[in-house]
Design an enzyme around this catalytic site. Structure first.
Site: not given
Lengths: 401, 398
Positions: A145-147
């Site tokens: 998630t979101e890197l």
């Protein structure tokens, strides 16, 4: 040789209703179904359908030389199945070309790795299962998630059997190094690391329609020229961005679809260029070095850290409270309760509570369904308090029984 | 640059935002080298020994006109206050006579004074401004801090006051509005072309220092504060209704109403009727020091105004680290982000936000810290600079 690696993030959160404090204990519905339906239909029309059709066309026209990857959250897939099933079909058509890779991530687009590894693993498996069901496909590369990434996550994901993982090419990690190579996570030999080239990615995702940008207007030949310049000092250019860039964040009338339509042929004009998917990049190129990410790095804001979700007291309180409920929820063995709990973990809920940009006219606002971060927090906490009552009740019954 | 300014309240003889605004603006203008002659009504029976000392700047001259005029006064109130003071023969017999008397006296001052521009604050001084302009042919600025429509909430508008306001704005070379909210009213209801109206938002003075104090009442209860005139414009009835709703869910909370006004008896009765008389405390009209203490004591400040041209009190509450809930029908809601906003009529939402602030500590803390930080960035220098810009434009036009 420069290989261009596109990965598009496909995600829509389960937006919450403006749940009143007076509803606590009434166990009403938490999700704003009407809004979610309206938004998913709008995005399907403005972005997913036209972009999918252009990409399918490009794959066919280039005889499969053009390739892309997608990461689609479980919750966006659920919403698409319910409100825009034609989008699922068009993704299936794309996957069937063999030129499209699908990545794994947490089903509910959460920051669960930070709070419960067990829960994190369950969500990743759930996602994997959903992708197998819908597309008959088994992902080999993971994106969080979101890197959100650090050394430990890479180790955990390596153990789960993935061959690659994606992270932000943050300056403070790379320092003098280039993001245009394949790396490996610190101390690991079983998994490779792909880093987002954020400058070239953001040129498309954020600056494409920006009139004050000195490169405006951005054209496909100009962009291809920038890619060509990497020849000789890089192997793979990772262009990672939200899929909604096409038609939703950057509008059709600003020429974003024309840009997409012309970019592959411009890039392929140079005989040394090609397109790869993340798995192909990992297979083809050796890791040039080991990279150390001791702290969490994400792809958000200039800080590239967790402050967009966990930067203030409201965010910290809300997220720790939702994860504190894990034992109760799991004890209840109630699938509906578990599903609701997981949808309350979606990282967007905490992003809406972010106050750090609130002082200066803000980028976050466009994506925020609430009038203010305070409204977001109040609605979330009202829901969480209601949910806690439900979880305690159901969790208890099971213990006694 | 020399400015002839007409006002009708100034601290400490002020009962509202107008005095605070005039004081902050004057101080900052004078720091920037503007010479100001400030003409004020001056009541013989008021205690104002400290009056001149407050204006420390050397290039501010105060001219006083003996008058019974008080800000926010209605015709009835004027009559009532005159009834108590039969000895004051010099005063006019009605509010409008008195305003007229002030206007004539002000005209005389204008004759004697030397100035480049005239700056008037609110309707009681508009007549004076028009006469001064006629006498010396200098540009006239009308600064609108409130309109008759705000004061009455749109009901029982005093036609005479409205006419004076309208006439004044039309005669002015430039109208300054304290918010876009007010500008809209001026354009829509007074027929002034939008390009003639400049928005200059108010600010807050940050010179006071913050110190902690222990309040006995806080050992047991949290405090929700209303501070303002108890009049229809300020929405005290919505505050009491919200109190009733909150008390149905939260026990250890007291509602404090600080201020006075024509609705006070009605509000006291209303609290009793709702069965919350023991939870709603009336603090009466507070002097400046006590206002400061009230803000500090409060856990939440609520400004439920029906129509609030600006609303400096919200900035003041934030300055004292008290999270604020403000009416969306206000000017201040245009310029601050770190507060909660509600429609004044939405009692459910108002009480829901009060409860959220009482229950959710991180919400309270974030608003307290970010609000304090936000309000720190305000300074009277910003509005002062905008006024100077207006003066320069008018003077250069000749």
């Amino acid at each position: 040789m420069v290989s261009v690696c596109f990965y598009f993030q496909v995600h829509q959160p389960p937006r919450l209703r403006k749940y009143s404090i007076f509803e606590i204990g009434h166990h009403n519905n938490y999700f704003d179904e009407r809004k979610n339906e309206a938004i998913i239909k709008k995005v399907a029309r403005k972005c997913y359908m036209p972009a999918n059709s252009i990409i399918l066309d490009l794959i066919n026209k280039t005889d499969g030389k053009f390739k892309v990857a997608y990461s689609m959250t479980g919750i966006v897939l659920e919403q698409l199945e319910k409100y825009a099933p034609e989008v699922i079909d068009s993704f299936k058509a794309l996957v069937n070309t063999g030129c499209v890779e699908i990545l794994d991530e947490t089903y509910h687009h959460t920051l669960s790795y930070l709070y419960s590894k067990e829960e994190f693993k369950e969500q990743v498996l759930l996602h994997s299962k959903k992708i197998r069901q819908l597309f008959n496909y088994k992902p080999k590369v993971f994106r969080n998630t979101e890197l959100v990434y650090n050394n430990d996550i890479a180790g955990f994901i390596g153990k789960m059997g993935y061959a690659g993982i994606i992270a932000e090419g943050a300056d403070h990690i790379l320092q003098w190094r280039s993001p245009n190579f394949v790396y490996k996570p610190k101390g690991l030999n079983n998994i490779k690391l792909l880093l987002k080239n954020y400058r070239l990615s953001d040129d498309i995702a954020f600056r494409f329609s920006e009139k004050s940008w000195k490169e405006f207007p951005l054209t496909a030949p100009k962009y291809a020229d920038w890619i060509n310049k990497i020849n000789g000092n890089g192997n793979v250019v990772n262009l990672f961005m939200d899929y909604e860039t096409f038609g939703e964040h950057q509008w059709e009338d600003k020429g974003i679809f024309e840009f997409l339509r012309h970019l592959p042929s411009e890039i392929l004009k140079h005989p040394d260029n090609d397109f790869v998917t993340p798995s192909e990049a990992i297979k083809r190129y050796d890791a040039v070095a080991e990279l150390d990410f001791p702290h969490y790095v994400s792809w958000a804001d200039i800080e590239r850290d967790l402050s967009a979700w966990l930067g203030n007291k409201m965010q910290q309180e809300a997220i720790s409270q939702v994860y504190n409920l894990e034992p109760h929820v799991k004890l209840s063995k109630n699938p509906a309760l578990l599903d609701e709990w997981r949808k309350l973990q979606t990282s967007d809920h905490f992003y809406y509570m972010c106050t750090k940009w609130f002082n200066d006219g803000d980028v976050h606002k466009y994506f925020n369904p609430y009038d203010s971060p305070y409204e977001a927090f109040i609605a979330y906490m009202n829901i969480l308090n209601d949910f806690r009552m439900k979880a305690n009740k159901l969790g208890e019954v099971k213990v006694v029984g | 640059m020399k400015v002839l300014m007409f006002g009708w309240e100034f601290p400490p003889l002020s009962t509202g935002g107008l005095g605070t605004a005039c004081y902050g603006l004057t101080k900052s203008l004078s720091r920037k080298g503007v010479e100001i002659t400030f003409v004020l009504p001056y009541s013989f029976d008021a205690d104002n020994a400290d009056f001149l000392r407050l204006v420390s700047a050397t290039n501010v001259k105060i001219k006083r006109i003996a008058s019974a005029l008080q800000p926010y006064m209605s015709s009835q109130e004027y009559r009532k206050s005159m009834g108590k003071k039969p000895s004051q023969k010099i005063y006019g017999s009605t509010l409008f006579d008195e305003v007229h008397r002030y206007t004539l006296a002000a005209e005389k001052i204008a004759e004697e004074e030397d100035f480049d521009v005239i700056h008037c604050h609110d309707w009681m001084t508009f007549g004076a401004g028009i006469r001064a302009k006629r006498k010396k042919n200098k540009p006239l600025v009308m600064h609108v801090h409130a309109t008759e429509l705000d004061r009455t909430g749109g009901h029982k508008v005093n036609q005479h006051v409205y006419d004076l306001e309208r006439h004044g704005m039309h005669k002015a070379d430039k109208v300054i509005a304290v918010s876009n909210f007010t500008k809209n009213k001026i354009v829509t209801h007074y027929g002034i072309p939008p390009e003639k109206v400049k928005v200059v938002h108010n600010a807050v003075d940050f010179s006071q220092h913050y110190y902690d104090e222990d309040f006995g009442i806080k050992k047991t209860d949290k405090i929700v504060l209303f501070l303002g005139r108890i009049t229809l414009q300020k929405g005290p009835d919505y505050f009491v209704q919200a109190a009733k709703k909150v008390l149905g869910h939260e026990k250890n909370v007291k509602f404090v109403i600080a201020g006075s006004g024509d609705m006070e008896p009605f509000i006291i009765e209303k609290a009793a009727e709702l069965g919350i008389a023991d939870k709603v405390l009336f603090a009466g009209f507070l002097n400046n020091d006590d206002v400061e203490r009230a803000y500090k004591m409060a856990d939440i400040y609520v400004m439920p105004s029906v129509s609030e041209p600006f609303g400096i009190t919200a900035l003041e509450a934030m300055k004292y680290k008290t999270p604020s809930i403000v009416s969306k029908q206000s000017g201040v809601s245009e310029v601050i982000r770190h507060c909660l906003k509600v429609d004044f009529w939405d009692v459910d939402e108002m009480s829901s936000k009060i409860i959220a602030l009482l229950r959710y500590k991180p919400l309270h803390e974030t608003l307290k810290e970010d609000g304090y930080f936000e309000v720190k960035r305000f300074s009277w220098d910003t509005p002062a600079e905008k006024c100077i810009q207006v003066y320069n434009e008018l003077i250069s036009k000749g």
